[in-house]
Write a protein that holds these residues in place. Structure first.
Motif, PDB file in Angstrom:
ATOM      1  N   ALA A 263       8.385 -26.920 -14.369  1.00  0.00           N
ATOM      2  CA  ALA A 263       8.042 -27.479 -15.372  1.00  0.00           C
ATOM      3  C   ALA A 263       9.213 -26.975 -16.377  1.00  0.00           C
ATOM      4  O   ALA A 263       9.533 -27.856 -17.481  1.00  0.00           O
ATOM      5  CB  ALA A 263       6.843 -26.954 -15.957  1.00  0.00           C
ATOM      6  N   SER A 264       9.662 -25.955 -16.262  1.00  0.00           N
ATOM      7  CA  SER A 264      10.816 -25.513 -17.307  1.00  0.00           C
ATOM      8  C   SER A 264      12.016 -26.442 -17.239  1.00  0.00           C
ATOM      9  O   SER A 264      12.568 -26.741 -18.237  1.00  0.00           O
ATOM     10  CB  SER A 264      10.944 -24.006 -17.243  1.00  0.00           C
TER      11      SER A 264
ATOM     12  N   LYS B 114      -1.577 -31.071 -14.899  1.00  0.00           N
ATOM     13  CA  LYS B 114      -1.466 -31.671 -16.235  1.00  0.00           C
ATOM     14  C   LYS B 114      -0.313 -31.367 -16.775  1.00  0.00           C
ATOM     15  O   LYS B 114       0.360 -32.211 -17.446  1.00  0.00           O
ATOM     16  CB  LYS B 114      -2.691 -31.298 -16.987  1.00  0.00           C
ATOM     17  N   ASP B 115       0.114 -29.928 -16.676  1.00  0.00           N
ATOM     18  CA  ASP B 115       1.346 -29.492 -17.236  1.00  0.00           C
ATOM     19  C   ASP B 115       2.727 -30.398 -16.885  1.00  0.00           C
ATOM     20  O   ASP B 115       3.514 -30.672 -17.526  1.00  0.00           O
ATOM     21  CB  ASP B 115       1.437 -28.140 -17.060  1.00  0.00           C
ATOM     22  N   ILE B 116       2.831 -30.376 -15.516  1.00  0.00           N
ATOM     23  CA  ILE B 116       3.847 -31.177 -14.967  1.00  0.00           C
ATOM     24  C   ILE B 116       3.692 -32.546 -15.535  1.00  0.00           C
ATOM     25  O   ILE B 116       4.994 -33.031 -15.670  1.00  0.00           O
ATOM     26  CB  ILE B 116       3.884 -31.346 -13.408  1.00  0.00           C
ATOM     27  N   THR B 117       2.702 -33.248 -15.315  1.00  0.00           N
ATOM     28  CA  THR B 117       2.515 -34.584 -15.934  1.00  0.00           C
ATOM     29  C   THR B 117       2.941 -34.791 -17.345  1.00  0.00           C
ATOM     30  O   THR B 117       3.609 -35.658 -17.814  1.00  0.00           O
ATOM     31  CB  THR B 117       0.928 -35.174 -15.625  1.00  0.00           C
ATOM     32  N   ASP B 118       2.508 -33.688 -18.146  1.00  0.00           N
ATOM     33  CA  ASP B 118       2.719 -33.742 -19.658  1.00  0.00           C
ATOM     34  C   ASP B 118       4.434 -33.755 -19.664  1.00  0.00           C
ATOM     35  O   ASP B 118       5.139 -34.224 -20.749  1.00  0.00           O
ATOM     36  CB  ASP B 118       1.940 -32.742 -20.323  1.00  0.00           C
ATOM     37  N   SER B 119       4.781 -32.777 -19.142  1.00  0.00           N
ATOM     38  CA  SER B 119       6.383 -32.363 -19.170  1.00  0.00           C
ATOM     39  C   SER B 119       7.070 -33.556 -18.817  1.00  0.00           C
ATOM     40  O   SER B 119       8.059 -34.203 -19.217  1.00  0.00           O
ATOM     41  CB  SER B 119       6.866 -31.367 -18.077  1.00  0.00           C
ATOM     42  N   LEU B 120       6.547 -34.407 -17.574  1.00  0.00           N
ATOM     43  CA  LEU B 120       7.501 -35.486 -17.342  1.00  0.00           C
ATOM     44  C   LEU B 120       7.327 -36.637 -18.300  1.00  0.00           C
ATOM     45  O   LEU B 120       8.228 -37.605 -18.594  1.00  0.00           O
ATOM     46  CB  LEU B 120       6.989 -36.091 -15.900  1.00  0.00           C
ATOM     47  N   ILE B 121       6.085 -36.929 -18.812  1.00  0.00           N
ATOM     48  CA  ILE B 121       5.936 -37.971 -19.674  1.00  0.00           C
ATOM     49  C   ILE B 121       6.763 -37.668 -21.097  1.00  0.00           C
ATOM     50  O   ILE B 121       7.445 -38.534 -21.757  1.00  0.00           O
ATOM     51  CB  ILE B 121       4.489 -38.189 -20.145  1.00  0.00           C
ATOM     52  N   ALA B 122       6.803 -36.356 -21.619  1.00  0.00           N
ATOM     53  CA  ALA B 122       7.497 -36.003 -22.769  1.00  0.00           C
ATOM     54  C   ALA B 122       9.064 -36.222 -22.319  1.00  0.00           C
ATOM     55  O   ALA B 122       9.929 -36.529 -23.263  1.00  0.00           O
ATOM     56  CB  ALA B 122       7.167 -34.651 -23.150  1.00  0.00           C
ATOM     57  N   ALA B 123       9.375 -36.067 -21.265  1.00  0.00           N
ATOM     58  CA  ALA B 123      10.824 -36.132 -20.969  1.00  0.00           C
ATOM     59  C   ALA B 123      11.365 -37.629 -21.189  1.00  0.00           C
ATOM     60  O   ALA B 123      12.154 -38.140 -21.693  1.00  0.00           O
ATOM     61  CB  ALA B 123      10.997 -35.489 -19.328  1.00  0.00           C
ATOM     62  N   HIS B 124      10.339 -38.539 -20.531  1.00  0.00           N
ATOM     63  CA  HIS B 124      10.707 -39.648 -20.446  1.00  0.00           C
ATOM     64  C   HIS B 124      10.541 -40.358 -22.024  1.00  0.00           C
ATOM     65  O   HIS B 124      11.496 -41.279 -22.260  1.00  0.00           O
ATOM     66  CB  HIS B 124       9.197 -40.636 -19.712  1.00  0.00           C
ATOM     67  N   ARG B 125       9.712 -39.660 -22.602  1.00  0.00           N
ATOM     68  CA  ARG B 125       9.769 -40.380 -24.194  1.00  0.00           C
ATOM     69  C   ARG B 125      10.797 -39.729 -24.993  1.00  0.00           C
ATOM     70  O   ARG B 125      11.158 -40.386 -25.974  1.00  0.00           O
ATOM     71  CB  ARG B 125       8.578 -39.934 -24.815  1.00  0.00           C
ATOM     72  N   ARG B 126      11.505 -38.648 -24.611  1.00  0.00           N
ATOM     73  CA  ARG B 126      12.940 -38.458 -25.280  1.00  0.00           C
ATOM     74  C   ARG B 126      14.314 -38.944 -24.538  1.00  0.00           C
ATOM     75  O   ARG B 126      15.237 -38.666 -24.866  1.00  0.00           O
ATOM     76  CB  ARG B 126      12.970 -36.766 -25.448  1.00  0.00           C
ATOM     77  N   GLY B 127      14.013 -39.926 -23.697  1.00  0.00           N
ATOM     78  CA  GLY B 127      15.174 -40.685 -23.190  1.00  0.00           C
ATOM     79  C   GLY B 127      15.481 -40.127 -21.777  1.00  0.00           C
ATOM     80  O   GLY B 127      16.563 -40.643 -21.349  1.00  0.00           O
ATOM     81  N   VAL B 128      14.637 -39.356 -20.900  1.00  0.00           N
ATOM     82  CA  VAL B 128      15.046 -39.013 -19.740  1.00  0.00           C
ATOM     83  C   VAL B 128      14.759 -39.923 -18.639  1.00  0.00           C
ATOM     84  O   VAL B 128      13.568 -40.571 -18.847  1.00  0.00           O
ATOM     85  CB  VAL B 128      14.488 -37.684 -19.265  1.00  0.00           C
TER      86      VAL B 128
END
Length: 410
Positions: free
Chosen positions: A55-56, A77-91
């Motif tokens: 996750a980090s 949920k933590d991994i899913t949240d991190s991946l969605i957040a990464a997607h939203r910042r352009g990853v």
């Protein structure tokens, strides 16, 4: 003039204070190279250690970079949240999962990423093994092109993205950074997986620097050409083992979850043969067939299991899920050395049909990390399952070997 200067100074002090209490930017994170292990008997940080690192690393991915994940299952949920957040910042987030079970978190992530493998972001669920005729997607590898402080980050091991795995299983995760060739080779494997199509020749075995990677499935695997058996055949038990061995003999340590079927039997026979020839061998197992255990026990192999039924309900709720083994001593024609094989593949017939990854790491430091993990489980968190202990009768257990197979993998 005094008022203006005071306001400026105050603003500066406020900015400095905010900077001091704010978390470090994502680009400051650097995943450490090498192997780490969770401890399902420990507290929350020890249980979650592998998933925390994943996750980090996701959180540190730089906009415009790409994350590629091939895993058996996800309910985090933590991994899913991190991946969605990464997607939203352009990853660019690309995920492949096995189709045996789809969690609510996986569905939520797919709703955001879509499932079109032609796009830069997707979550695709393979109907079987992504590159094979049958089997499962059972690999567990994680690729990051750029996390700011490191490029071409590669992670692999036995870990699944599940809370069940963190709480009940021993697992490993190996990390390599700034190794472009290794990253790109596994990126090619990922690219061949993402369309979920049968490949004519999916088996790969190739050297990548000092690593050696083996990618499955393998349609025509036999006892004669089995990669694991051929590696065991290269072990020499006696000679100048130096500091790599123990007691003047080559040392073999095996920590294997699934070890069964016809393949499991012929691999057990070879391990037994090496024991007869003088190798110092210890085995940890959680899902070995009775015949496999019997063959090794009759030939001097010391065998223990990390299986425990902690709530006394007749079902195992603590076990090893790793698939690693080590040789310290004589291997091949080289002088004494240190060797580790780790990844996702069990020693079973079924494991030849799915997407699997095994990596050979011939490094002393890595060997000692894995040996320390093995020793910890052997000494503190395992019990005898066969009459191989020199001075005492083995412990017994009536626990049923049921471990929630939809979550823990093969």
């Amino acid at each position: 003039m005094f008022t203006k200067l005071g306001a400026t100074t105050l603003a500066g002090l406020l900015a400095a204070t905010l900077l001091a209490v704010s978390p470090a930017p994502a680009s400051a994170y650097l995943p450490e190279d090498g192997a780490i292990f969770n401890n399902p008997w420990g507290g929350f940080p020890a249980k979650e250690r592998l998933l925390t690192k994943i996750a980090s690393t996701i959180d540190a991915a730089v906009p415009g970079s790409t994350i590629r994940i091939a895993a058996y299952s996800n309910d985090r949920k933590d991994i899913t949240d991190s991946l969605i957040a990464a997607h939203r910042r352009g990853v660019h987030v690309q995920v492949l999962l096995n189709g045996n079970w789809t969690s609510r978190q996986t569905t939520r992530m797919q709703h955001v990423l879509g499932d079109n493998p032609e796009k830069k972001h997707f979550l695709r669920i393979c109907k079987r093994s992504c590159r094979g005729e049958t089997g499962n997607l059972h690999s567990k590898f994680f690729l990051f092109t750029n996390i700011g402080t490191a490029r071409h980050v590669v992670m692999f091991g036995s870990v699944n993205l599940t809370g069940f795995g963190a709480k009940t299983q021993w697992n490993d995760l190996y990390t390599s950074t700034n190794r472009r060739v290794l990253h790109n080779r596994l990126r090619e494997v990922f690219s061949s997986m993402k369309h979920d199509r049968v490949r004519k020749n999916p088996f790969i075995n190739t050297a990548v620097g000092d690593y050696d990677i083996t990618v499955y499935p393998r349609y025509q695997n036999t006892q004669a050409n089995d990669p694991v058996l051929n590696r065991l055949k290269r072990v020499r038990c006696k000679g100048d083992v130096g500091a790599a061995g123990v007691g003047g003999r080559t040392m073999i340590r095996i920590n294997m979850y699934g070890w069964n079927g016809e393949r499991g039997v012929y691999l057990a026979k070879k391990v037994a043969d090496l024991s007869r020839h003088g190798c110092n061998i210890k085995v940890l197992e959680s899902d070995a067939g009775g015949r496999v255990v019997q063959i090794m026990a009759r030939n001097g192999v010391l065998i223990k299991s990390p299986d425990f039924d902690r709530n006394n309900n007749g079902k195992v709720d603590m076990f090893t899920h790793t698939k690693y083994w080590m040789v310290g001593g004589l291997y091949g024609k080289a002088s004494a050395g240190w060797h580790v094989w780790t990844g996702s593949q069990n020693w079973s017939d079924r494991a030849m049909r799915g997407d699997e990854l095994t990596v050979h790491i011939p490094r002393r430091g890595v060997f000692w990390n894995y040996r320390q993990n093995f020793r910890k489980i052997w000494r503190k968190h395992s019990r005898w399952i066969a009459d191989t202990r020199p001075d005492e009768q083995p412990a017994t257990s009536t626990a049923t070997r049921t471990r929630g197979s939809t979550l823990d993998g093969l």
